[in-house]
Motif scaffolding. Structure first.
Motif, PDB file in Angstrom:
ATOM      1  N   ASP A 126       0.853  -1.188   0.000  1.00 47.04           N
ATOM      2  CA  ASP A 126       0.000   0.000   0.000  1.00 47.04           C
ATOM      3  C   ASP A 126       0.893   1.243   0.000  1.00 47.04           C
ATOM      4  OD1 ASP A 126      -2.576   1.415   0.294  1.00 47.04           O
ATOM      5  OD2 ASP A 126      -1.737   1.998   2.242  1.00 47.04           O
ATOM      6  N   ARG A 127       0.387   2.301  -0.634  1.00 46.41           N
ATOM      7  CA  ARG A 127       1.176   3.522  -0.804  1.00 46.41           C
ATOM      8  C   ARG A 127       1.719   4.099   0.515  1.00 46.41           C
ATOM      9  NH1 ARG A 127       1.022   5.056  -5.851  1.00 46.41           N
ATOM     10  NH2 ARG A 127      -1.036   4.648  -6.689  1.00 46.41           N
ATOM     11  N   THR A 128       0.963   3.883   1.601  1.00 46.24           N
ATOM     12  CA  THR A 128       1.416   4.464   2.873  1.00 46.24           C
ATOM     13  C   THR A 128       2.699   3.796   3.359  1.00 46.24           C
ATOM     14  OG1 THR A 128       0.018   2.897   4.072  1.00 46.24           O
ATOM     15  CG2 THR A 128      -0.932   5.064   3.627  1.00 46.24           C
ATOM     16  N   LEU A 129       3.074   2.677   2.723  1.00 41.41           N
ATOM     17  CA  LEU A 129       4.267   1.956   3.177  1.00 41.41           C
ATOM     18  C   LEU A 129       5.516   2.395   2.410  1.00 41.41           C
ATOM     19  CD1 LEU A 129       2.691  -1.604   3.605  1.00 41.41           C
ATOM     20  CD2 LEU A 129       3.261   0.067   5.385  1.00 41.41           C
ATOM     21  N   THR A 130       5.399   3.406   1.569  1.00 46.00           N
ATOM     22  CA  THR A 130       6.540   3.866   0.767  1.00 46.00           C
ATOM     23  C   THR A 130       7.821   4.039   1.585  1.00 46.00           C
ATOM     24  OG1 THR A 130       4.827   5.132  -0.360  1.00 46.00           O
ATOM     25  CG2 THR A 130       7.072   5.453  -1.119  1.00 46.00           C
ATOM     26  N   PRO A 131       7.744   4.565   2.799  1.00 42.08           N
ATOM     27  CA  PRO A 131       9.007   4.775   3.528  1.00 42.08           C
ATOM     28  C   PRO A 131       9.689   3.468   3.947  1.00 42.08           C
ATOM     29  CG  PRO A 131       7.178   6.017   4.529  1.00 42.08           C
ATOM     30  CD  PRO A 131       6.591   5.067   3.548  1.00 42.08           C
ATOM     31  N   GLU A 132       8.947   2.353   3.908  1.00 39.97           N
ATOM     32  CA  GLU A 132       9.491   1.120   4.480  1.00 39.97           C
ATOM     33  C   GLU A 132      10.436   0.394   3.537  1.00 39.97           C
ATOM     34  OE1 GLU A 132       9.112   0.560   7.466  1.00 39.97           O
ATOM     35  OE2 GLU A 132       7.301   1.664   8.054  1.00 39.97           O
ATOM     36  N   ALA A 133      10.197   0.494   2.239  1.00 42.39           N
ATOM     37  CA  ALA A 133      11.034  -0.243   1.287  1.00 42.39           C
ATOM     38  C   ALA A 133      10.872   0.376  -0.087  1.00 42.39           C
ATOM     39  CB  ALA A 133      10.626  -1.717   1.249  1.00 42.39           C
ATOM     40  N   GLY A 134      11.877   0.175  -0.931  1.00 45.16           N
ATOM     41  CA  GLY A 134      11.801   0.696  -2.289  1.00 45.16           C
ATOM     42  C   GLY A 134      11.527  -0.412  -3.275  1.00 45.16           C
ATOM     43  N   ILE A 135      11.111  -0.054  -4.462  1.00 46.06           N
ATOM     44  CA  ILE A 135      10.843  -1.049  -5.500  1.00 46.06           C
ATOM     45  C   ILE A 135      12.139  -1.798  -5.809  1.00 46.06           C
ATOM     46  CG2 ILE A 135      10.228  -1.338  -7.943  1.00 46.06           C
ATOM     47  CD1 ILE A 135       8.238   0.915  -7.598  1.00 46.06           C
ATOM     48  N   GLY A 136      12.003  -3.126  -5.887  1.00 43.94           N
ATOM     49  CA  GLY A 136      13.186  -3.945  -6.181  1.00 43.94           C
ATOM     50  C   GLY A 136      13.888  -4.441  -4.936  1.00 43.94           C
ATOM     51  N   GLN A 137      13.623  -3.848  -3.794  1.00 41.23           N
ATOM     52  CA  GLN A 137      14.248  -4.317  -2.562  1.00 41.23           C
ATOM     53  C   GLN A 137      13.510  -5.551  -2.058  1.00 41.23           C
ATOM     54  OE1 GLN A 137      14.121  -0.643  -0.267  1.00 41.23           O
ATOM     55  NE2 GLN A 137      16.314  -0.335  -0.664  1.00 41.23           N
TER      56      GLN A 137
END
Ligand SMILES: Nc1ncnc2c1ncn2[C@@H]1O[C@H](COP(=O)(O)OP(=O)(O)OP(=O)(O)O)[C@@H](O)[C@H]1O
Ligand SMILES: [Mg+2]
Lengths: 226, 353
Positions: free
Chosen positions: B130-141
């Motif tokens: 979910d978008r709110t989780l953006t700070p937790e990980a990046g795409i590809g990680q």
């Protein structure tokens, strides 16, 4: 008073055989009275004799138990707005609206009939306030006036309505002698100048020389003079 | 009411408000205070509702099939693969999709975070957060899911919503299965139907042993805490609406009683009763609208200061609350109409001796 049949139909105010009772107690026992246009009539009578009652019936505020009231030949109906347009009233208890200034208290008499005050209306209101010596207090609220000032404002209100009949219930009661006379003069002049009929209930016999004639009420009946 | 009378209505209403600005102002302020609370609760209810079930609202299906005994709790439900065909055979069913949803712990490069892990058929490889989780990980990680210790690559971010205040993360069903100790085929089935969902749900429950099917609405209501949270807020909000109505009704009732003498004078000097009524209703409307507007302005400020997600006041919800406040206030103020219509002009004679 017996009305001359020739005058009666068109006279500003005619009372015929008017009786009124509060419950069992009859206060008016059959009143006949005709007011001609341009005439100012004083109504005398001791306290409790029925002056206010008579005026209330003549103004359509009370319906007579029997008899008839006509204004300019047409009977008063039960509709307040109709009656108020034809009969102006200086109420004994005062008729100033507390949230309107003195000047607005005059204007409101025309506003409630659906009229938007024009500059000419305002000028006329100022002029009347001048005549009752209240020009300087036109912008005040009623609670900032003395009792006598309030009474004069009420008289100006009634004059402002331009009705063909004006009833005044002790309009000089709380005025000093000079101001009382001035108000009575104003009312009689109003009758003379506009052709309105003025009926003035009063205790004050000093003012009688100013009115055209006097009627007295006692024991529920009206008689000429006093 | 004729246009000419319109002026008189305005004249009387406005002059009185101008003269009594303190008391009308206080009344509007009180209405504003209550309106503020109503808006606040509306926003909290929407926000809480979103946090509780928005992840479910975004799923397809009109009927949710749980295992019997799961008590309509998604994470407790486990169904075998064979049930898919049995459910599909029930008349009215047009599609059957498996769905697993449980609470899980995800560990990313920036530490651990909870997710409402949702396994669906045909989901893209990897994990969508979910978008709110953006700070937790990046795409590809890579993130590691517990239980199960399953490692998945972050495929992207999307508006997946949240369930029970936990952001949704979506993975393919087999990945979800590996996080489950018993590895059931699926948690629940989501069913499309071309008939009445309630009837289809009943039919499924009857036809497929070991299942309990309910409509999607019932499933949302069954999310733990959701009904209690929104029910409590709805109740408080209802009370506040009633308080505001009573407040306006009572205040204007008192105003009307206090000015009976001048109402009688107005009647005696030619004002029609409907003029008094019009002017009264205008005053009620002005006071209420000003109060509600003030309450709304304050709530916008307060809402901006609230943590994201906890508070959400969409225009439609705000408009509904405002309309309810105004309508109830007007309705309550109708209590004084009878008085206005029956003011006795005779009172103007003022004979109190
Ligand atoms: N509402 C009422 N119910 C019963 N009796 C009333 C009512 N109003 C007035 N009366 C009685 O009717 C009589 C006439 O009253 P009214 O007010 O007309 O007298 P008035 O001549 O105007 O007196 P004042 O000079 O004191 O104003 C009085 O005896 C009064 O007690
Ligand atoms: Mg009297």
């Amino acid at each position: 008073m017996t009305a001359a049949p020739a005058v009666a139909p068109a006279a500003p105010l005619v009372l015929r055989g008017v009786r009124h009772s509060y419950g069992e107690a009859e206060v008016l026992h059959g009143i006949d009275l005709t007011l001609r246009g341009g005439e100012a009539v004083a109504l005398l009578g001791p306290s409790g004799s029925g002056k206010t009652t008579l005026l209330a019936v003549a103004g359509g505020l009370l319906r007579p138990t029997s008899g008839e009231v006509t204004v300019l030949g047409t009977p008063l109906t039960g509709r307040r707005d109709e009656a108020a347009r034809r009969v102006a009233y200086v109420l004994q208890a005062g008729s100033l609206i507390p949230y309107l200034t003195v000047e607005e208290n005059l204007l409101v008499r025309r506003v409630v009939t659906g009229r938007r005050p024009t500059p000419a209306d305002r000028a006329e209101a100022r002029c009347l306030l001048e005549a009752v010596d209240l020009a300087a207090k036109a912008g005040r609220y009623p609670d900032r006036l003395s009792g006598g000032e309030r009474q004069r404002a009420c008289v100006a209100q009634a004059l402002f309505t331009r009705a063909p009949v004006l009833l005044a219930d002790e309009p000089t009661a709380s005025l000093d002698r000079a101001r009382g006379r001035a108000v009575t003069e104003l009312l009689t002049a109003h009758a003379r100048d506009t052709g309105a009929a003025v009926l003035l209930a009063t205790h004050d016999e000093r003012a009688l020389d100013l009115t055209d004639r006097t009627v007295s009420i006692e024991d529920g009946l009206l008689r000429d003079g006093y | 009411m004729s246009g000419r009378e319109g002026f008189a209505v305005w004249f009387l209403a406005w002059r009185e408000i101008r003269h009594g600005r303190v008391r009308f102002g206080l009344t509007a302020a009180l209405v504003g205070l209550v309106a503020f609370l109503v808006f606040m609760l509306t926003g909290l209810a929407v926000g809480l509702g979103d946090a509780g079930v928005s992840g479910l609202r975004r799923l397809p299906g009109a009927v949710v099939v749980y295992s019997a005994g799961a008590e309509r709790v998604l994470s407790r439900s486990a169904l075998p693969a064979a049930d898919a065909a049995r459910i599909a055979a029930v008349p009215g069913v047009t599609a059957v999709r498996p769905l697993g949803q449980t609470m899980a712990q995800a560990k990313g490069p920036n530490g651990a975070f909870p997710v409402a892990l949702t396994g669906t058929d045909g989901a893209a490889d990897g994990i969508v957060l979910d978008r709110t989780l953006t700070p937790e990980a990046g795409i590809g990680q890579t993130v590691t899911l517990q239980p199960g210790g399953v490692r998945v690559r972050v495929a992207g971010f999307a508006d997946l919503g949240s369930v029970q205040h936990t952001a949704v993360a979506r993975v393919p069903l087999p990945v979800w299965r590996r996080t489950q100790p018993a590895h059931p085929a699926t948690g629940v089935y989501l069913v499309d139907t071309d008939r009445d969902p309630a009837a289809t749900a009943a039919a499924i429950t009857g036809a497929v042993a070991g299942t309990e099917a309910v409509t999607r609405r019932a499933a949302i209501d069954a999310v733990p805490g959701y009904a209690a949270e929104t029910g409590t807020i709805a109740m408080i909000r209802g009370f506040l609406l009633a308080v505001s109505a009573l407040l306006v009704g009572t205040v204007f009732w008192i105003f009307t009683m206090q000015k009976e003498a001048s109402l009688a004078v107005l009647r005696a000097t030619g004002a029609r009763a409907r003029l008094l009524v019009g002017s009264y209703l205008l005053q009620v409307a002005v006071t209420t609208v000003l109060g509600v507007a003030a309450g709304f302005a304050v709530v916008l400020g307060a809402g901006a200061a609230m943590p994201a997600g906890a508070f959400s006041l969409p225009g439609s919800a705000a408009a509904l609350s405002a309309a309810l406040l105004a309508a109830l206030a007007l309705a309550a103020s109708a209590a004084s109409l009878h008085r206005l219509l029956t003011v006795d002009p005779l009172l103007s004679l003022g004979r109190n001796a």
